[in-house]
Design a protein around this motif. Structure first.
Motif, PDB file in Angstrom:
ATOM      1  N   VAL A 260       0.798  -1.224   0.000  1.00  0.00           N
ATOM      2  CA  VAL A 260       0.000   0.000   0.000  1.00  0.00           C
ATOM      3  C   VAL A 260       0.834   1.279   0.000  1.00  0.00           C
ATOM      4  O   VAL A 260       0.273   2.368  -0.180  1.00  0.00           O
ATOM      5  CB  VAL A 260      -0.981   0.024   1.189  1.00  0.00           C
ATOM      6  CG1 VAL A 260      -2.023  -1.072   1.043  1.00  0.00           C
ATOM      7  CG2 VAL A 260      -0.242  -0.083   2.512  1.00  0.00           C
ATOM      8  N   ASP A 261       2.150   1.185   0.171  1.00  0.00           N
ATOM      9  CA  ASP A 261       2.937   2.413   0.039  1.00  0.00           C
ATOM     10  C   ASP A 261       2.923   2.924  -1.395  1.00  0.00           C
ATOM     11  O   ASP A 261       3.101   4.126  -1.631  1.00  0.00           O
ATOM     12  CB  ASP A 261       4.379   2.220   0.531  1.00  0.00           C
ATOM     13  CG  ASP A 261       5.151   1.191  -0.264  1.00  0.00           C
ATOM     14  OD1 ASP A 261       4.595   0.106  -0.523  1.00  0.00           O
ATOM     15  OD2 ASP A 261       6.326   1.456  -0.613  1.00  0.00           O
ATOM     16  N   HIS A 262       2.668   2.050  -2.372  1.00  0.00           N
ATOM     17  CA  HIS A 262       2.607   2.485  -3.773  1.00  0.00           C
ATOM     18  C   HIS A 262       1.418   3.417  -4.023  1.00  0.00           C
ATOM     19  O   HIS A 262       1.610   4.537  -4.529  1.00  0.00           O
ATOM     20  CB  HIS A 262       2.575   1.271  -4.701  1.00  0.00           C
ATOM     21  CG  HIS A 262       3.897   0.600  -4.848  1.00  0.00           C
ATOM     22  ND1 HIS A 262       4.723   0.778  -5.929  1.00  0.00           N
ATOM     23  CD2 HIS A 262       4.558  -0.243  -4.017  1.00  0.00           C
ATOM     24  CE1 HIS A 262       5.828   0.073  -5.785  1.00  0.00           C
ATOM     25  NE2 HIS A 262       5.746  -0.566  -4.625  1.00  0.00           N
ATOM     26  N   PRO A 263       0.177   3.015  -3.707  1.00  0.00           N
ATOM     27  CA  PRO A 263      -0.923   3.960  -3.939  1.00  0.00           C
ATOM     28  C   PRO A 263      -0.806   5.215  -3.086  1.00  0.00           C
ATOM     29  O   PRO A 263      -1.223   6.306  -3.513  1.00  0.00           O
ATOM     30  CB  PRO A 263      -2.175   3.149  -3.584  1.00  0.00           C
ATOM     31  CG  PRO A 263      -1.685   2.074  -2.678  1.00  0.00           C
ATOM     32  CD  PRO A 263      -0.330   1.723  -3.211  1.00  0.00           C
ATOM     33  N   ARG A 264      -0.262   5.092  -1.903  1.00  0.00           N
ATOM     34  CA  ARG A 264      -0.119   6.280  -1.061  1.00  0.00           C
ATOM     35  C   ARG A 264       0.892   7.257  -1.655  1.00  0.00           C
ATOM     36  O   ARG A 264       0.700   8.481  -1.584  1.00  0.00           O
ATOM     37  CB  ARG A 264       0.287   5.858   0.354  1.00  0.00           C
ATOM     38  CG  ARG A 264      -0.878   5.223   1.130  1.00  0.00           C
ATOM     39  CD  ARG A 264      -0.442   4.622   2.443  1.00  0.00           C
ATOM     40  NE  ARG A 264      -1.593   4.129   3.201  1.00  0.00           N
ATOM     41  CZ  ARG A 264      -1.521   3.196   4.142  1.00  0.00           C
ATOM     42  NH1 ARG A 264      -0.349   2.645   4.443  1.00  0.00           N
ATOM     43  NH2 ARG A 264      -2.613   2.812   4.776  1.00  0.00           N
ATOM     44  N   MET A 265       1.961   6.731  -2.252  1.00  0.00           N
ATOM     45  CA  MET A 265       2.911   7.608  -2.938  1.00  0.00           C
ATOM     46  C   MET A 265       2.246   8.321  -4.103  1.00  0.00           C
ATOM     47  O   MET A 265       2.473   9.518  -4.333  1.00  0.00           O
ATOM     48  CB  MET A 265       4.113   6.799  -3.438  1.00  0.00           C
ATOM     49  CG  MET A 265       5.090   6.347  -2.371  1.00  0.00           C
ATOM     50  SD  MET A 265       6.409   5.324  -3.075  1.00  0.00           S
ATOM     51  CE  MET A 265       7.189   6.501  -4.184  1.00  0.00           C
TER      52      MET A 265
END
Length: 298
Positions: A252-257
């Motif tokens: 989920v760090d990808h969509p948050r980025m």
């Protein structure tokens, strides 16, 4: 007419701006700016009118599938069927996939394939277009929206390469599902397997004969604009980022980025219990995406 000289968005056999043409299912090969044939399917859809939403008859969804998918895969047809309740649907096979020509560049030149499909939807008379991409296709819809501006002439496949006459390839709303934020990510076992498939000769053989995906052997040169770099360039076009909290490829760090890079411009949906891309997209999620697109496109 179907022609494809370099430097021009593909033309199809469709009759532009014809109501009859819009209502007729069709299949054709489009030509990209770099001369690759793209197998493409048009479904006029079962147009739904809702008193709480604007009419969707002029809206077309252009679906960008994930790596190793194609327009005939059952999971892609399921996605198309879901969005056909909200407007017309264009599906296509990225280069190197299915019946399309060329070889996959795993998200680089694929932006040209999407541009050809969007231009075809507009040729068919649709005044609003929403692009919806999954996984690799999710990264492609972000780069496409950044490079083919909504206002004025679009930019070419790389930042700084200006081209004219590209406004017909722009999108009015963007939905990116299960997309990476950055290139070369190897933090999960599925992504390490994917890198083996793409980077190793024996992996590319598996891709060609086992997965019906022909992968280009050359590395990116230059490295294309990354998804997180593309996102700030998308405004004012509406953007929706969708990601599952159980995605086995990209945590989920990808969509948050991506959402952080949008600086308040994007909607972010983190879906509880959802895995990766088309196979994990439940019917109710697709319905919510359809409602979002009807309300935001145009």
């Amino acid at each position: 007419m179907t022609t494809g000289p370099a430097g021009h968005v593909a033309r199809s056999t469709a009759v532009p701006n014809s109501e009859t043409s819009r209502r007729t299912p069709k299949r054709t090969f489009l030509y990209t700016d770099d001369g690759v044939t793209i197998d493409s399917v048009y479904d006029p859809g079962a147009v739904v009118y809702d008193t709480g939403a604007p009419p969707s008859g002029d809206l077309a969804f252009v679906i960008a599938h994930g790596f190793t998918g194609d327009a005939d895969r059952p999971h892609v047809r399921r996605i198309a069927g879901a969005f056909a309740q909200y407007g017309a649907v264009v599906t296509f096979s990225f280069r190197g996939h299915g019946r399309s020509g060329g070889r996959s560049t795993v998200g680089d030149r694929e932006v040209l394939d999407l541009a050809a499909a969007v231009a075809w939807a507009r040729e068919l008379g649709h005044t609003r277009v929403a692009t919806v991409g999954f996984s690799m296709g999710g990264s492609v819809v972000l780069r496409h929206a950044a490079l083919y501006g909504r206002h004025g002439a679009g930019r070419g496949p790389e930042p700084g390469s200006e081209r004219e006459g590209r406004t017909e390839a722009h999108t009015d709303a963007v939905v990116s599902v299960s997309a990476p934020a950055r290139w070369y990510y190897r933090g999960t076992a599925p992504m390490r397997r994917l890198h083996w498939l793409v980077m190793r000769p024996e992996g590319r053989l598996v891709g060609r004969y086992g997965l019906r995906t022909r992968i280009h052997h050359r590395e990116w040169d230059p490295v294309p604009l990354s998804p997180v770099q593309a996102v700030p360039r998308i405004a004012p076009t509406p953007l929706l980022i969708v990601h599952g909290d159980r995605d086995g490829y990209f945590p989920v760090d990808h969509p948050r980025m991506l959402a952080e890079a949008a600086d308040g411009h994007a909607d972010l949906w983190l879906e509880p219990g959802m895995g990766h891309a088309e196979h994990a997209a439940a019917d109710d999620l697709l319905a919510r995406i359809g409602d979002w697109a009807v309300g935001r496109a145009g």
